[in-house]
Design a protein around this motif. Structure first.
Motif, PDB file in Angstrom:
ATOM      1  N   MET A   1       0.734  -1.019   0.015  1.00 45.42           N
ATOM      2  CA  MET A   1       0.157   0.172   0.007  1.00 45.42           C
ATOM      3  C   MET A   1       0.929   1.567   0.144  1.00 45.42           C
ATOM      4  O   MET A   1       0.286   2.221  -0.437  1.00 45.42           O
ATOM      5  N   VAL A   2       1.993   1.208   0.417  1.00 45.75           N
ATOM      6  CA  VAL A   2       2.666   2.581   0.667  1.00 45.75           C
ATOM      7  C   VAL A   2       3.652   2.660  -0.245  1.00 45.75           C
ATOM      8  O   VAL A   2       4.257   3.917  -0.549  1.00 45.75           O
ATOM      9  N   TRP A   3       4.058   1.662  -1.319  1.00 43.04           N
ATOM     10  CA  TRP A   3       5.184   1.930  -2.304  1.00 43.04           C
ATOM     11  C   TRP A   3       4.903   3.013  -3.344  1.00 43.04           C
ATOM     12  O   TRP A   3       5.773   3.727  -3.724  1.00 43.04           O
TER      13      TRP A   3
ATOM     14  N   SER B   1       3.511   6.063  -2.931  1.00 42.32           N
ATOM     15  CA  SER B   1       3.755   7.430  -2.241  1.00 42.32           C
ATOM     16  C   SER B   1       5.415   7.413  -2.097  1.00 42.32           C
ATOM     17  O   SER B   1       5.644   8.599  -2.533  1.00 42.32           O
ATOM     18  N   TRP B   2       6.107   6.374  -1.905  1.00 37.99           N
ATOM     19  CA  TRP B   2       7.558   6.586  -1.805  1.00 37.99           C
ATOM     20  C   TRP B   2       7.918   6.612  -3.025  1.00 37.99           C
ATOM     21  O   TRP B   2       8.991   7.364  -3.248  1.00 37.99           O
ATOM     22  N   VAL B   3       7.426   5.832  -4.205  1.00 34.96           N
ATOM     23  CA  VAL B   3       8.218   5.931  -5.497  1.00 34.96           C
ATOM     24  C   VAL B   3       7.661   7.341  -6.284  1.00 34.96           C
ATOM     25  O   VAL B   3       8.909   7.877  -6.867  1.00 34.96           O
ATOM     26  N   LEU B   4       6.743   7.771  -6.026  1.00 34.72           N
ATOM     27  CA  LEU B   4       6.544   9.105  -6.428  1.00 34.72           C
ATOM     28  C   LEU B   4       7.204  10.247  -5.814  1.00 34.72           C
ATOM     29  O   LEU B   4       7.641  11.170  -6.510  1.00 34.72           O
ATOM     30  N   THR B   5       7.437  10.250  -4.496  1.00 37.90           N
ATOM     31  CA  THR B   5       8.308  11.091  -3.567  1.00 37.90           C
ATOM     32  C   THR B   5       9.705  11.028  -4.290  1.00 37.90           C
ATOM     33  O   THR B   5      10.333  12.111  -4.486  1.00 37.90           O
ATOM     34  N   LEU B   6      10.272   9.706  -4.535  1.00 40.69           N
ATOM     35  CA  LEU B   6      11.461   9.695  -5.067  1.00 40.69           C
ATOM     36  C   LEU B   6      11.592  10.277  -6.503  1.00 40.69           C
ATOM     37  O   LEU B   6      12.672  10.947  -6.939  1.00 40.69           O
ATOM     38  N   ALA B   7      10.591   9.964  -7.216  1.00 38.34           N
ATOM     39  CA  ALA B   7      10.628  10.421  -8.654  1.00 38.34           C
ATOM     40  C   ALA B   7      10.608  12.067  -8.593  1.00 38.34           C
ATOM     41  O   ALA B   7      11.524  12.566  -9.736  1.00 38.34           O
ATOM     42  N   VAL B   8       9.840  12.585  -7.797  1.00 37.03           N
ATOM     43  CA  VAL B   8       9.791  14.037  -7.768  1.00 37.03           C
ATOM     44  C   VAL B   8      11.140  14.692  -7.254  1.00 37.03           C
ATOM     45  O   VAL B   8      11.715  15.674  -7.901  1.00 37.03           O
ATOM     46  N   GLY B   9      11.944  14.006  -6.318  1.00 40.93           N
ATOM     47  CA  GLY B   9      13.302  14.440  -5.803  1.00 40.93           C
ATOM     48  C   GLY B   9      14.211  14.285  -6.904  1.00 40.93           C
ATOM     49  O   GLY B   9      15.077  15.262  -7.298  1.00 40.93           O
ATOM     50  N   ILE B  10      13.993  13.190  -7.977  1.00 41.95           N
ATOM     51  CA  ILE B  10      15.058  12.991  -8.902  1.00 41.95           C
ATOM     52  C   ILE B  10      14.852  14.080  -9.849  1.00 41.95           C
ATOM     53  O   ILE B  10      15.786  14.787 -10.508  1.00 41.95           O
ATOM     54  N   LEU B  11      13.549  14.692 -10.170  1.00 41.05           N
ATOM     55  CA  LEU B  11      13.142  15.667 -11.230  1.00 41.05           C
ATOM     56  C   LEU B  11      13.562  16.819 -10.607  1.00 41.05           C
ATOM     57  O   LEU B  11      14.358  17.437 -11.606  1.00 41.05           O
ATOM     58  N   LEU B  12      13.770  17.136  -9.463  1.00 40.29           N
ATOM     59  CA  LEU B  12      14.078  18.323  -8.879  1.00 40.29           C
ATOM     60  C   LEU B  12      15.678  18.591  -9.164  1.00 40.29           C
ATOM     61  O   LEU B  12      16.329  19.645  -9.567  1.00 40.29           O
ATOM     62  N   VAL B  13      16.303  17.468  -8.765  1.00 41.15           N
ATOM     63  CA  VAL B  13      17.708  17.658  -8.849  1.00 41.15           C
ATOM     64  C   VAL B  13      18.180  17.490 -10.192  1.00 41.15           C
ATOM     65  O   VAL B  13      19.078  18.258 -10.482  1.00 41.15           O
ATOM     66  N   GLY B  14      17.480  16.931 -11.048  1.00 43.29           N
ATOM     67  CA  GLY B  14      18.217  16.941 -12.412  1.00 43.29           C
ATOM     68  C   GLY B  14      17.678  18.181 -13.081  1.00 43.29           C
ATOM     69  O   GLY B  14      18.700  18.646 -13.844  1.00 43.29           O
ATOM     70  N   THR B  15      16.909  18.886 -12.811  1.00 45.18           N
ATOM     71  CA  THR B  15      16.454  20.258 -13.207  1.00 45.18           C
ATOM     72  C   THR B  15      17.325  21.287 -12.858  1.00 45.18           C
ATOM     73  O   THR B  15      17.852  21.988 -13.243  1.00 45.18           O
TER      74      THR B  15
END
Length: 240
Positions: A33-35, A37-51
């Motif tokens: 059930m929690v994966w 939320s964690w995957v989307l949070t990680l994806a947003v973090g990677i997107l911000l760092v990449g930008t």
């Protein structure tokens, strides 16, 4: 309790009935059930760092915007998925899955609000009275704003036109720094829009609460009638 005090209490109760699943969607329910939320949070973090590290690319801004929109939609889906699991009894009893995706959380909040009213001992008649209070507690609707008068609109248009001509004659504008006026106007526009949106949001929420009270009164009355029907049948069978 006075009308205004009662209305303030009902509004506060409605605000507290917001489905609080944000923290739980990261910690409760197991990995299944929690994966999301964690995957989307990680994806947003990677997107911000990449930008941040590749901000000079001409397509980076467009890619970041598209990624942010997809991540936002994914978060909405993940939240709805978790709500359907966390409140699975309510979803099954109220058949919320038959409603549109964007309405389910609103309807879930209504059910939580109705249950909170029942827990506090309100019956159908008392909730109907609360619905009447919701109608009269707020200010009456204003038919027409003074600023919508044709004469006022013409005068404001003339002031805007003259002000534009005056601004163009200032030293700041002539020096090529007219962006100062543009930024100031944009800031004022943003503040005014935020205030008007806040007022309209509060008015809409009050109407939603009134509608929820009307629904709750009808739901509870129907439930009480359904419970009384079998009892009446048993009593009739006993007397016969």
């Amino acid at each position: 309790m006075t009308v205004l005090a009662t209305w303030a209490e009902i509004r506060s109760l409605y605000r507290r009935c917001q489905p609080g699943v944000f923290k739980a969607s990261f910690t409760h329910g197991g990995l299944r059930m929690v994966w999301p939320s964690w995957v989307l949070t990680l994806a947003v973090g990677i997107l911000l760092v990449g930008t941040w590290f590749n901000s000079q690319s001409p397509l980076q801004g467009l890619a970041a915007m598209a990624g942010a929109l997809l991540a936002l939609f994914g978060m909405l889906l993940a939240r709805e998925r978790y709500c359907a699991w966390y409140y699975r009894d309510i979803y099954a009893r109220e058949t919320l899955n038959r409603y549109g995706f964007l309405r389910r959380e609103e309807l879930l909040r209504y059910v939580l609000f109705r249950n909170a009213l029942v827990e506090r001992g309100f019956n159908a008649a008392s909730i109907q009275e609360l619905a009447r209070i919701a109608e009269i507690a707020g200010p009456p609707p204003q038919e027409r704003w003074v600023s919508q008068n044709l004469v006022i609109v013409m005068l404001v248009s003339a002031i805007v036109s003259l002000s534009t001509d005056v601004i163009k004659l200032t030293d700041t504008w002539i020096a090529g720094k007219g962006i100062v006026f543009v930024l100031a106007l944009a800031t004022v526009t943003y503040v005014v829009l935020a205030l008007l949106d806040g007022i309209r949001s509060n008015q809409h929420r009050d109407r939603v609460i009134g509608r929820c009270l009307e629904r709750a009164a009808l739901d509870i009355a129907r439930t009480q009638a359904a419970h009384r029907a079998p009892l009446a049948s048993v009593e009739n069978a006993t007397t016969q």
